[in-house]
Design a protein around this motif. Sequence first.
Motif, short mmCIF file in Angstrom:
data_model
loop_
_atom_site.label_atom_id
_atom_site.label_comp_id
_atom_site.label_asym_id
_atom_site.label_seq_id
_atom_site.Cartn_x
_atom_site.Cartn_y
_atom_site.Cartn_z
N TYR A 177 -24.63 71.32 50.46
CA TYR A 177 -23.86 70.20 51.02
C TYR A 177 -23.45 70.48 52.46
CZ TYR A 177 -18.84 71.49 51.15
OH TYR A 177 -17.62 72.02 51.49
N VAL A 178 -23.26 71.76 52.83
CA VAL A 178 -22.96 72.08 54.22
C VAL A 178 -24.17 71.82 55.10
CG1 VAL A 178 -22.45 73.99 55.79
CG2 VAL A 178 -21.11 73.71 53.72
N GLU A 179 -25.38 72.17 54.62
CA GLU A 179 -26.59 71.94 55.41
C GLU A 179 -26.95 70.46 55.47
OE1 GLU A 179 -28.04 74.02 57.19
OE2 GLU A 179 -27.30 75.94 56.49
N TYR A 180 -26.61 69.72 54.41
CA TYR A 180 -26.95 68.29 54.36
C TYR A 180 -25.91 67.43 55.05
CZ TYR A 180 -31.01 68.35 51.23
OH TYR A 180 -32.26 68.52 50.71
N TYR A 181 -24.66 67.68 54.72
CA TYR A 181 -23.58 66.79 55.13
C TYR A 181 -22.54 67.59 55.89
CZ TYR A 181 -19.91 63.26 54.70
OH TYR A 181 -18.95 62.32 54.97
N LEU A 203 -27.67 68.20 58.33
CA LEU A 203 -28.99 67.61 58.56
C LEU A 203 -28.90 66.11 58.74
CD1 LEU A 203 -32.03 68.14 58.69
CD2 LEU A 203 -32.11 67.88 56.21
N SER A 204 -28.00 65.45 58.02
CA SER A 204 -27.86 64.00 58.16
C SER A 204 -27.43 63.63 59.57
CB SER A 204 -26.83 63.49 57.15
OG SER A 204 -25.57 64.09 57.38
N THR A 205 -26.52 64.40 60.16
CA THR A 205 -26.07 64.12 61.53
C THR A 205 -27.19 64.32 62.53
OG1 THR A 205 -23.86 64.89 60.91
CG2 THR A 205 -24.33 64.70 63.25
N PHE A 219 -38.63 68.51 66.43
CA PHE A 219 -37.22 68.77 66.16
C PHE A 219 -36.88 68.55 64.69
CE2 PHE A 219 -32.69 67.67 66.13
CZ PHE A 219 -32.17 68.73 66.86
N LEU A 220 -37.49 67.52 64.09
CA LEU A 220 -37.26 67.24 62.68
C LEU A 220 -37.74 68.40 61.81
CD1 LEU A 220 -36.23 65.08 60.71
CD2 LEU A 220 -38.54 64.16 60.63
N ALA A 221 -38.94 68.91 62.10
CA ALA A 221 -39.47 70.05 61.35
C ALA A 221 -38.57 71.28 61.53
CB ALA A 221 -40.89 70.36 61.78
N THR A 222 -38.08 71.48 62.75
CA THR A 222 -37.22 72.64 63.02
C THR A 222 -35.91 72.55 62.26
OG1 THR A 222 -38.19 72.85 65.24
CG2 THR A 222 -36.09 73.95 64.84
N GLN A 223 -35.26 71.38 62.28
CA GLN A 223 -33.96 71.24 61.63
C GLN A 223 -34.09 71.30 60.11
OE1 GLN A 223 -31.18 71.43 63.30
NE2 GLN A 223 -32.47 71.60 65.12
N GLU A 273 -32.80 55.66 57.46
CA GLU A 273 -32.70 55.63 56.00
C GLU A 273 -32.71 57.04 55.42
OE1 GLU A 273 -35.35 53.04 54.01
OE2 GLU A 273 -34.90 51.30 55.26
N TRP A 274 -33.53 57.91 56.00
CA TRP A 274 -33.57 59.29 55.53
C TRP A 274 -32.21 59.97 55.76
CZ3 TRP A 274 -37.74 63.45 57.22
CH2 TRP A 274 -37.65 64.53 56.34
N ALA A 275 -31.61 59.73 56.93
CA ALA A 275 -30.29 60.32 57.21
C ALA A 275 -29.25 59.81 56.22
CB ALA A 275 -29.87 59.99 58.64
N GLU A 276 -29.34 58.54 55.86
CA GLU A 276 -28.39 57.98 54.89
C GLU A 276 -28.59 58.60 53.52
OE1 GLU A 276 -25.19 55.95 53.57
OE2 GLU A 276 -25.90 56.14 55.64
N ILE A 277 -29.85 58.83 53.14
CA ILE A 277 -30.14 59.49 51.86
C ILE A 277 -29.56 60.89 51.85
CG2 ILE A 277 -32.00 60.44 50.44
CD1 ILE A 277 -33.69 58.02 51.21
N VAL A 278 -29.81 61.63 52.92
CA VAL A 278 -29.29 63.01 53.01
C VAL A 278 -27.77 63.00 52.96
CG1 VAL A 278 -29.16 65.04 54.50
CG2 VAL A 278 -31.32 63.85 54.25
#
Length: 642
Positions: free
Chosen positions: A102-106, A116-118, A257-261, A58-63
């Motif tokens: 948007y580049v960092e997110y999508y 980040l979403s990927t 890994f989540l904290a790092t990304q 769900e977080w990835a979908e939000i991002v």
Amino acid sequence: MKSTTSRSGVITATQDYNTLGSLSYTCSLWGNVGFNTAKERSQASKTSIKKLTTMLEEWAEIVKQVGRKVESSYRSTPARISQETSMLELWKTMRNLARSKYVEYYPPDDGKGSGLSTKISALAQGLRVSKGTVKRSTLRYQVLRDKLIQEVEDAKAKRNIADGELKTAEAKFSAVCSEQARTEKAAEASQVTLDRVWLKVDQAKKVKIKREHHLMYCDNELKAITRKHDFVTARMQSLFEMKERESQSKLKHTLKFLATQCELALHGIRHSTVEILGAAQKLDFKADLKEFLGSVMVSKSASHKRVELSSYAMSSSEHPTLAGVLGLRGFDRAIAYANRNIVATKSMESALETAAEAQEYEIKLMRKWLSTYAKRSSTGVIFRVHDGYSLIPAFNTLARVVEEWIKYMSSLHEQYIRFERGLHSLRTELKAHVKFQQKQHEGERKAYEQSKAERDKAERDLKRARSEREAAVEKHANAQKAADRGEAPKKSMFGRWGKEDIHKLKSKMDLKIKEYNKCVDTLKRKKDALERATQVLEQRTKKQLDQMEANEKKRSETIQQLASAFAEEHAKRLEHLLSVLNDAYKAADTCDLHDNIQRFLKKNQVTAKPPEYVMEDYHRNFGYYFHVEPITPSDIRGIIWL
């Protein structure tokens, strides 16, 4: 003997296992209760992984949705606006902030990078695979244990049947032996009777021996099946422990890994924020004004309407001004310059407004997501994902990261709104000033044009009066000459010259001379009035241009202050969020998974102990359990017995 640790993280000591002070599933969770406890723990780990997987998906979908919205707002803003170098550079950095997000997110369409979403989706996919592995393993172990229990039960039933058959054979053998004793004591017993009894005794004895051998076989089979059950159960317990360690290790790796990304994504946004701050500090109004005036001087030669501008003022001054270069003739260019800057301010305002809308959308989605999976406690929001002793603080720190992220987004939204409102107020003020100056200049120009028209009319009247005066003087002179010579009056189409006609012509001549003198005085007054109107127009135009330049300078300084305050506050909030992410990484990195296992075993330890042959097999085939987190599955060497 001291223990040694290999590079892979597995203890390779040869000392006695008990001296390590560790507990294992095999030793501490023996029996049905222990196996059920291990299975419940495995199912709880599967539930934890499933919950975290759902959270991340769900977080990835939000991002992803936010990234698309930010990309849409980014593409809706123009790449360039009509501004000079330093202001245009500030605009580019502001636009790059949206692009960075948007580049960092999508991930972009070119496929060269991953957002980040990927990355969050990849984490969720890895957790889903781990969940499936734990689920299938638990099911397989339960099916295998049920099969083993059924084999033991079948062996016990078979042994009980064999024991019953032996007892029946023993009873029959005892009865036959009693019958043999009675027959041998009887005096009348014949040899045939004795032979028949002895035969029956031999047959009963053979049956009894056969039943004893069958019971012995059933006992050995029961013992073998029981040992098989114990061995396999012990090894399944070790596999349960391995799966638990792998599950906790996967959760730990996911948190790290989540904290790092997230930190990497925020570093990209932080870089764009620093660029905005640098561009705001380099904003130079004087250089931009000089660039604009230089472009005006270059383009005047190609203009269809020749506008006489002061090239001397442009070349002789290090810091040219609007009034010094444009002057009265260039007022319309100055108005166009001010209106162009107002339009550019409107573009900045629109870009900030769309960015604020995207930020508000992200805040709404993240708050809903956090309220779904987090709970409020006295220490703040917490995630109840796993009950591992050292994993709980790590998940709670992750919840704090999300909460601080939402606070950061709320603060950024407020900064966007503050920036946008500041530009809106500035644009409204500049628009009112330009409108007032333009209206005032038009009134003064109309007065100047009226004075000029009156002067032109006076010049025309003077020219007409001069021609009429000259004609009247000529007529009177001709008539006077004719009368002085005593000539007969000259005929004309109206009659002859007479004495009275000469007086009339003289009166008319005097009247025309007076009219001419009056026109000369009128023209002089009109020229003086035009000169005064010109001076007033030039003075007021200079004052208006100076005021316009001051307004543009104020616009530049205001934008500089707003952009600097926005970038500084944004960078400050980002630094705090990055420190919280660093704490989350440390909390995940310091998770002691071995300590989690030991605490769980101490809490759920049963009194039943494994048989000696199980312990011997455990020490012989597996031995010294690793006491640090395994790095790869290949590091878990002694565990794979099945």
